[in-house]
Design an enzyme around this catalytic site. Sequence first.
Site, PDB file in Angstrom:
ATOM      1  N   ARG A  97      22.336  34.125  12.670  1.00  0.00           N
ATOM      2  CA  ARG A  97      23.758  33.930  12.938  1.00  0.00           C
ATOM      3  C   ARG A  97      24.151  34.534  14.282  1.00  0.00           C
ATOM      4  NH1 ARG A  97      27.852  33.893   8.129  1.00  0.00           N
ATOM      5  NH2 ARG A  97      27.003  31.792   7.883  1.00  0.00           N
ATOM      6  N   GLU A 124      27.815  39.421  11.554  1.00  0.00           N
ATOM      7  CA  GLU A 124      26.626  39.730  12.367  1.00  0.00           C
ATOM      8  C   GLU A 124      26.858  39.424  13.837  1.00  0.00           C
ATOM      9  OE1 GLU A 124      26.566  38.175   9.472  1.00  0.00           O
ATOM     10  OE2 GLU A 124      25.287  39.400   8.186  1.00  0.00           O
ATOM     11  N   LYS A 182      34.526  43.317 -10.011  1.00  0.00           N
ATOM     12  CA  LYS A 182      33.089  43.037  -9.911  1.00  0.00           C
ATOM     13  C   LYS A 182      32.364  43.794 -11.028  1.00  0.00           C
ATOM     14  CE  LYS A 182      30.020  42.198  -6.024  1.00  0.00           C
ATOM     15  NZ  LYS A 182      29.923  42.291  -4.562  1.00  0.00           N
TER      16      LYS A 182
HETATM   17  C1  LIG Z   1      25.690  36.020   6.806  1.00  0.00           C
HETATM   18  C2  LIG Z   1      25.406  36.873   5.589  1.00  0.00           C
HETATM   19  N1  LIG Z   1      25.337  38.212   5.736  1.00  0.00           N
HETATM   20  C3  LIG Z   1      25.057  38.994   4.672  1.00  0.00           C
HETATM   21  C4  LIG Z   1      24.836  38.440   3.434  1.00  0.00           C
HETATM   22  C5  LIG Z   1      24.444  39.319   2.245  1.00  0.00           C
HETATM   23  N2  LIG Z   1      25.450  39.231   1.191  1.00  0.00           N
HETATM   24  C6  LIG Z   1      25.282  38.496   0.123  1.00  0.00           C
HETATM   25  S1  LIG Z   1      26.575  38.558  -0.906  1.00  0.00           S
HETATM   26  C7  LIG Z   1      27.359  39.692   0.094  1.00  0.00           C
HETATM   27  C8  LIG Z   1      28.673  40.270  -0.297  1.00  0.00           C
HETATM   28  C9  LIG Z   1      29.667  39.173  -0.497  1.00  0.00           C
HETATM   29  O1  LIG Z   1      30.906  39.781  -0.831  1.00  0.00           O
HETATM   30  P1  LIG Z   1      32.049  38.840  -1.348  1.00  0.00           P
HETATM   31  O2  LIG Z   1      32.147  37.655  -0.491  1.00  0.00           O
HETATM   32  O3  LIG Z   1      33.242  39.693  -1.500  1.00  0.00           O
HETATM   33  O4  LIG Z   1      31.526  38.330  -2.766  1.00  0.00           O
HETATM   34  P2  LIG Z   1      31.363  39.185  -4.099  1.00  0.00           P
HETATM   35  O5  LIG Z   1      29.900  39.570  -4.176  1.00  0.00           O
HETATM   36  O6  LIG Z   1      32.255  40.378  -4.004  1.00  0.00           O
HETATM   37  O7  LIG Z   1      31.752  38.256  -5.198  1.00  0.00           O
HETATM   38  C10 LIG Z   1      26.615  39.933   1.214  1.00  0.00           C
HETATM   39  C11 LIG Z   1      27.007  40.863   2.301  1.00  0.00           C
HETATM   40  C12 LIG Z   1      24.910  37.032   3.330  1.00  0.00           C
HETATM   41  N3  LIG Z   1      24.655  36.415   2.138  1.00  0.00           N
HETATM   42  N4  LIG Z   1      25.203  36.291   4.397  1.00  0.00           N
HETATM   43 MG   LIG Z   2      34.003  40.760  -2.984  1.00  0.00          MG
END
Ligand SMILES: Cc1ncc(C[n+]2csc(CCOP(=O)(O)OP(=O)(O)O)c2C)c(N)n1
Ligand SMILES: [Mg+2]
Length: 650
Positions: free
Chosen positions: A397, A369, A284
């Site tokens: 959710r 959640e 990342k």
């Molecule tokens: C239901 C929900 N909870 C929280 C979020 C906030 N959120 C956005 S991106 C993210 C992290 C995602 O991590 P990952 O899937 O590993 O993707 P990366 O950013 O590492 O590429 C979160 C927690 C969300 N978008 N949806």
């Molecule tokens: Mg990730």
Amino acid sequence: MSLLPRIGSPDDLRALPAEVLPDLAAEIRAALVEKVTRTGGHLGPNLGVVELTIALHRVFRSPQDVLVFDTGHQSYVHKMLTGRLADFDDLRQGGGLSGYPSRAESEHDVVENSHASTALSWADGIAKGFEQTGELEARHVVGIIGDGALTGGMAWEALNNIAGAPDRPLVIVVNDNERSYSPTIGGLAHHLATLRTARSYERVLDFGKRALGRTPVLGPPMYETLHGIKKGIKDVVAPQGMFEDLGLKYIGPVDGHDIPALEHALRRARSFPGPVIVHVITEKGRGYTPALQDEAERFHAVGILDPETGQPLGTKGTTWTSVFSSELVEIGRRRPDVVAITAAMMGPTGLDKFCAEFPHRTFDVGIAEQHAATSAAGMAYAGVHPVVAVYATFLNRAFDQVLMDIALHKAGVTFVLDRAGVTGDDGASHNGMWDMSIMGVVPGVRVAAPRDAATLREELGEAVEVSDAPTVVRFPKGGVGDDVPALERVGGVDVLRRDDERDVLLVSVGAFAPLCLEVADRLAAQGIGVTVVDPRWVVPVPAALIGLAAEHRLVVSVEDNSRAGGIGSGIAQALRDAEVDVPFRDFGIERRFLDHGTRATVLGELGLTAQDVSRAVVETVARLEHVRTGGEDEAAGAVQQVEQDGAAEA
Ligand SMILES: Cc1ncc(C[n+]2csc(CCOP(=O)(O)OP(=O)(O)O)c2C)c(N)n1
Ligand SMILES: [Mg+2]
Ligand SMILES: CC(=O)[C@@H](O)[C@H](O)COP(=O)(O)O
């Protein structure tokens, strides 16, 4: 930059010779840093998927083949490779490029929802649909999901279904960068780590294949030998992974920054006649060296930054989140029974301070959640008081869990909803505009909407005192204004302004207090007497509010929530139930999805400004006056005056 501008579609990308792809990746990274540090956005996630997205669009033929990005915050590279590079100057701006996939922008974009963990369900459904229409032979379906999103329950519901159909081709790409915002938690993270340790044998195999591919005679038997060796290594280093135990073909781990290795793995997946997982290891924020690298959580979504230093350009004052963060620590010091739960957003929700002081009383459940809510019911049953901090939109959710696991069991759980109301630049699915509507139907729930830092601290303290029902404290994104003092408190309701004439009772919900006080000034200038009140606890509607309503000629409410089922509709119902026959008008967010833009722009489009609300109230007062007296001139005169005021200001 000479390659990227020439790419107007994935066909142009596929026409490039493989040897120039590293240069293209470098150009994309430079464009991401240059553009996103100017507009703000998801720089880290997109820097991590440059090579992966190049390989995806070279192996699969979008939109004939369908690429579904989970959460969608990592789709900037996809947008650059599908003809939208020139639009990045307006990224996340009103009327400009969305920060997530957008069907209105491109036929290459499918899922606009920015709520995580949905991509595999989308992919499963699309594959099933193509099977029904007979298109699955000709169209590949690819779900791209992060390791964080893979901790969400929906993802496992989908995997269960996908694995149950061994003859239905579907490609799952797990983008494993070991992080959500914070490091990905739980058994899944540990398992992915186990698989990662086998990274070397996949490289050996790929190298062997490519090297041997050039020796057609000796190649095949030697390859089979190597494959046997790889199988042996894998069984020793990384016994059959859970994905294979589920019945899914597993390919990986693959170096997510090695385009040839990626293309090779994706081609293998594309040709596999059933569901297959490609486990890709990425970094990342790759390639962006400033200090931000070591603050990966902040690096997830950045504001406007200095591209050289990586430091935020806009100085931030006190935010709602920081007030909550500090107050919860104070509560934690005096209440050893209070624990905190985050759904993979420790820093963004402000729980990092609580975690630093009370690490054993802080729980990160991943992007889960629903589990956060029901496990909180369990914790309440066990005798502690959980504070669950999520963004308001993500509480959607866990609605059933709040209703049936917490409220039904009268569990003392407090939800702190950050980013409540219009958030703006993250688009439709990020606005926290439904929480007061969905909480409004939950028996026993109590919802507070603080108007400033002082009432946030006060109402949070009141919330954690409730041990027999769910409580909710909700506040908007960003900076918190000055405290708004009350003249008096009537039955829990704060009176913020009281004119002599009681023409209008103006009910200010939450952070709209400054807006409502400005509306009152404008109305007073028209000779309309206003009482401005802040109910503080808005669900259930306070009885004192109904008493105050009975003393006025018109009641008006203003809220940063959908009008559908919002506080306004709760007040209207309470007035009817109390048989208080006073005209009532509510202002809130229309029942529609909001396009992205700054919060101020979106509120303006919704008519949630002091000028718009006061103009509308004057019109209503004039109409009521007309009805009362049957006169024409004073009504028209008052409205004309407001129009003139408005025109003068415009
Ligand atoms: C239901 C929900 N909870 C929280 C979020 C906030 N959120 C956005 S991106 C993210 C992290 C995602 O991590 P990952 O899937 O590993 O993707 P990366 O950013 O590492 O590429 C979160 C927690 C969300 N978008 N949806
Ligand atoms: Mg990730
Ligand atoms: C994609 C996602 O859900 C988050 O990363 C969000 O974009 C961050 O929002 P804030 O900037 O309000 O923390």
